[in-house]
Scaffold this motif. Structure first.
Motif, mmCIF file in Angstrom:
data_model
loop_
_atom_site.group_PDB
_atom_site.id
_atom_site.type_symbol
_atom_site.label_atom_id
_atom_site.label_comp_id
_atom_site.label_asym_id
_atom_site.label_seq_id
_atom_site.Cartn_x
_atom_site.Cartn_y
_atom_site.Cartn_z
ATOM 1 N N PRO A 205 0.856 -1.203 0.000
ATOM 2 C CA PRO A 205 0.000 0.000 0.000
ATOM 3 C C PRO A 205 0.882 1.239 0.000
ATOM 4 O O PRO A 205 1.708 1.434 0.892
ATOM 5 C CB PRO A 205 -0.786 -0.135 1.310
ATOM 6 C CG PRO A 205 0.064 -1.002 2.188
ATOM 7 C CD PRO A 205 0.830 -1.919 1.280
ATOM 8 N N MET A 206 0.725 2.086 -1.020
ATOM 9 C CA MET A 206 1.564 3.276 -1.152
ATOM 10 C C MET A 206 0.992 4.409 -0.306
ATOM 11 O O MET A 206 0.515 5.434 -0.812
ATOM 12 C CB MET A 206 1.664 3.691 -2.616
ATOM 13 C CG MET A 206 2.315 2.652 -3.513
ATOM 14 S SD MET A 206 4.026 2.301 -3.067
ATOM 15 C CE MET A 206 4.792 3.878 -3.365
ATOM 16 N N HIS B 76 8.461 -3.102 -9.427
ATOM 17 C CA HIS B 76 8.042 -2.407 -8.209
ATOM 18 C C HIS B 76 9.241 -1.878 -7.448
ATOM 19 O O HIS B 76 9.295 -0.717 -7.053
ATOM 20 C CB HIS B 76 7.238 -3.345 -7.305
ATOM 21 C CG HIS B 76 7.045 -2.815 -5.926
ATOM 22 N ND1 HIS B 76 7.984 -3.005 -4.914
ATOM 23 C CD2 HIS B 76 6.042 -2.082 -5.365
ATOM 24 C CE1 HIS B 76 7.572 -2.418 -3.812
ATOM 25 N NE2 HIS B 76 6.396 -1.858 -4.052
ATOM 26 N N ASP B 77 10.239 -2.733 -7.219
ATOM 27 C CA ASP B 77 11.393 -2.335 -6.406
ATOM 28 C C ASP B 77 12.200 -1.232 -7.064
ATOM 29 O O ASP B 77 12.748 -0.353 -6.380
ATOM 30 C CB ASP B 77 12.274 -3.552 -6.127
ATOM 31 C CG ASP B 77 11.634 -4.526 -5.145
ATOM 32 O OD1 ASP B 77 10.511 -4.241 -4.677
ATOM 33 O OD2 ASP B 77 12.248 -5.559 -4.853
ATOM 34 N N GLU B 78 12.283 -1.263 -8.381
ATOM 35 C CA GLU B 78 12.977 -0.193 -9.107
ATOM 36 C C GLU B 78 12.233 1.133 -8.943
ATOM 37 O O GLU B 78 12.857 2.184 -8.736
ATOM 38 C CB GLU B 78 13.086 -0.552 -10.593
ATOM 39 C CG GLU B 78 14.022 -1.705 -10.880
ATOM 40 C CD GLU B 78 13.957 -2.194 -12.315
ATOM 41 O OE1 GLU B 78 14.825 -3.005 -12.707
ATOM 42 O OE2 GLU B 78 13.027 -1.780 -13.054
ATOM 43 N N ALA B 79 10.914 1.075 -9.025
ATOM 44 C CA ALA B 79 10.109 2.293 -8.949
ATOM 45 C C ALA B 79 10.114 2.905 -7.552
ATOM 46 O O ALA B 79 10.292 4.118 -7.385
ATOM 47 C CB ALA B 79 8.673 2.006 -9.395
ATOM 48 N N ALA C 78 12.273 2.601 -5.246
ATOM 49 C CA ALA C 78 13.582 3.153 -4.912
ATOM 50 C C ALA C 78 13.641 4.620 -5.302
ATOM 51 O O ALA C 78 14.227 5.445 -4.585
ATOM 52 C CB ALA C 78 14.687 2.367 -5.626
ATOM 53 N N LEU C 79 13.001 4.958 -6.420
ATOM 54 C CA LEU C 79 13.014 6.330 -6.927
ATOM 55 C C LEU C 79 12.065 7.254 -6.179
ATOM 56 O O LEU C 79 12.407 8.415 -5.916
ATOM 57 C CB LEU C 79 12.641 6.332 -8.414
ATOM 58 C CG LEU C 79 13.656 5.718 -9.387
ATOM 59 C CD1 LEU C 79 13.019 5.505 -10.743
ATOM 60 C CD2 LEU C 79 14.884 6.626 -9.503
ATOM 61 N N ILE C 80 10.886 6.747 -5.830
ATOM 62 C CA ILE C 80 9.851 7.667 -5.317
ATOM 63 C C ILE C 80 9.530 7.495 -3.829
ATOM 64 O O ILE C 80 8.755 8.267 -3.263
ATOM 65 C CB ILE C 80 8.539 7.556 -6.142
ATOM 66 C CG1 ILE C 80 8.042 6.090 -6.257
ATOM 67 C CG2 ILE C 80 8.755 8.111 -7.554
ATOM 68 C CD1 ILE C 80 7.119 5.648 -5.199
ATOM 69 N N ILE D 211 21.225 2.779 -7.727
ATOM 70 C CA ILE D 211 20.933 3.248 -9.081
ATOM 71 C C ILE D 211 20.161 4.566 -9.026
ATOM 72 O O ILE D 211 20.435 5.499 -9.794
ATOM 73 C CB ILE D 211 20.131 2.184 -9.859
ATOM 74 C CG1 ILE D 211 20.983 0.931 -10.074
ATOM 75 C CG2 ILE D 211 19.655 2.734 -11.199
ATOM 76 C CD1 ILE D 211 20.223 -0.251 -10.640
ATOM 77 N N ALA D 212 19.213 4.656 -8.106
ATOM 78 C CA ALA D 212 18.416 5.874 -7.961
ATOM 79 C C ALA D 212 19.288 7.053 -7.528
ATOM 80 O O ALA D 212 19.086 8.190 -7.980
ATOM 81 C CB ALA D 212 17.298 5.652 -6.941
#
Length: 276
Positions: free
Chosen positions: A111-112, A168-171, A173-175, A231-232
């Motif tokens: 849940p975001m 999901h994990d890549e996204a 990490a960024l936000i 990476i982020a």
């Protein structure tokens, strides 16, 4: 249908409180080790216990324990629930929980939504209103399972997004994970400058709100999604260098306009500061 919630902190407590309003309280179960929380939670449903076996007959179970305890709880549930039970975790990292095949129907979820506070006392039933809720179903999950889960999540006011654990994990990490690290780093950088601390106002306060986040959660994010956070960080450094040296104001205008549209519907700002 019986729904269970494991761990009644901010995330699990908010799930529990909201579901107590939209389903029959007799069908809502919860497990928590905190004795004071058990007493408080009985206001919402009488079905509370400190024993995980208490929810063995539930049809759907949300586990909302800390990231570092998620695998342990998922393993224990495998010993007691039926093959047809649908189990969802709520960890903000997904690849590590999706690696093992489960006997039951497992749907990774995130849940975001959240706040900088933790614990049942800070949970509230409207936490998920308007939030996104990510689902990463395992291979043994069928469409009817997903449909059942989506309906429960929609009852809590959230909208589901289905993706892979890797994406999901890549996204996030960024936000989510990088913003937390930035907030901590910003504050760490000024803590010894007395004048900066005295002058800091609403802008700095808002930028560093996430530095107040639960320490265990913050540490888990760094440990369990380290590769994507690295990476982020590099992407952030590249962006800072680009914007620091550019004389093209159109780039800044595009950033401003895109940011404005991202949190608005029909021109109305809908930014919710508790959603991370």
């Amino acid at each position: 249908m019986k729904i269970g919630v494991v761990s009644l902190g901010l995330i699990g407590g908010s799930i529990f409180k909201k579901l107590s309003k939209v389903i029959n309280a007799n069908g809502l179960y919860a497990v928590t080790k905190n004795e004071s929380t058990i007493i408080k939670a009985k206001k919402y449903s009488p079905n509370i216990s400190n024993d995980l076996n208490y929810i063995k007959d539930c049809d759907v179970i949300f586990t909302a324990c800390p990231i570092n305890k998620t695998i342990e709880i998922l393993d224990k549930l495998e010993e007691i629930v039926s093959d047809e039970c649908i189990v969802l975790d709520c960890a903000s990292v997904k690849e590590f929980v999706m690696q093992k095949k489960r006997r039951y129907k497992f749907i990774g979820s995130h849940p975001m939504a959240g706040t900088e506070f933790s614990g049942f006392d800070y949970s509230f039933e409207s936490l998920y209103e308007g939030a996104k809720w990510v689902l990463t179903p395992a291979d043994n999950v069928v469409e009817t399972d997903i449909y059942k889960v989506k309906k429960i999540i929609e009852m809590m006011g959230a909208k589901t997004i289905i993706t892979t654990a890797k994406e999901h994990d890549e996204a996030v990490a960024l936000i989510s994970h990088l913003p937390l690290l930035i907030a901590q780093s910003l504050f760490y950088g000024i803590k010894d400058n007395k004048l900066a601390c005295q002058l800091a106002s609403s802008g700095f306060r808002d930028m560093t709100r996430l530095a107040l986040s639960n320490l265990e959660m913050a540490q888990d994010m760094r440990l369990y999604n380290e590769k994507n956070i690295d990476i982020a960080i590099q992407k952030l450094i590249n962006s800072i260098n680009l914007l620091k040296n550019t004389k093209d104001l159109e780039i800044f205008a595009d950033i401003k306009n895109t940011r404005s549209k991202m949190y608005s519907v029909e021109g109305k700002n809908i930014f919710n500061p508790i959603q991370d």
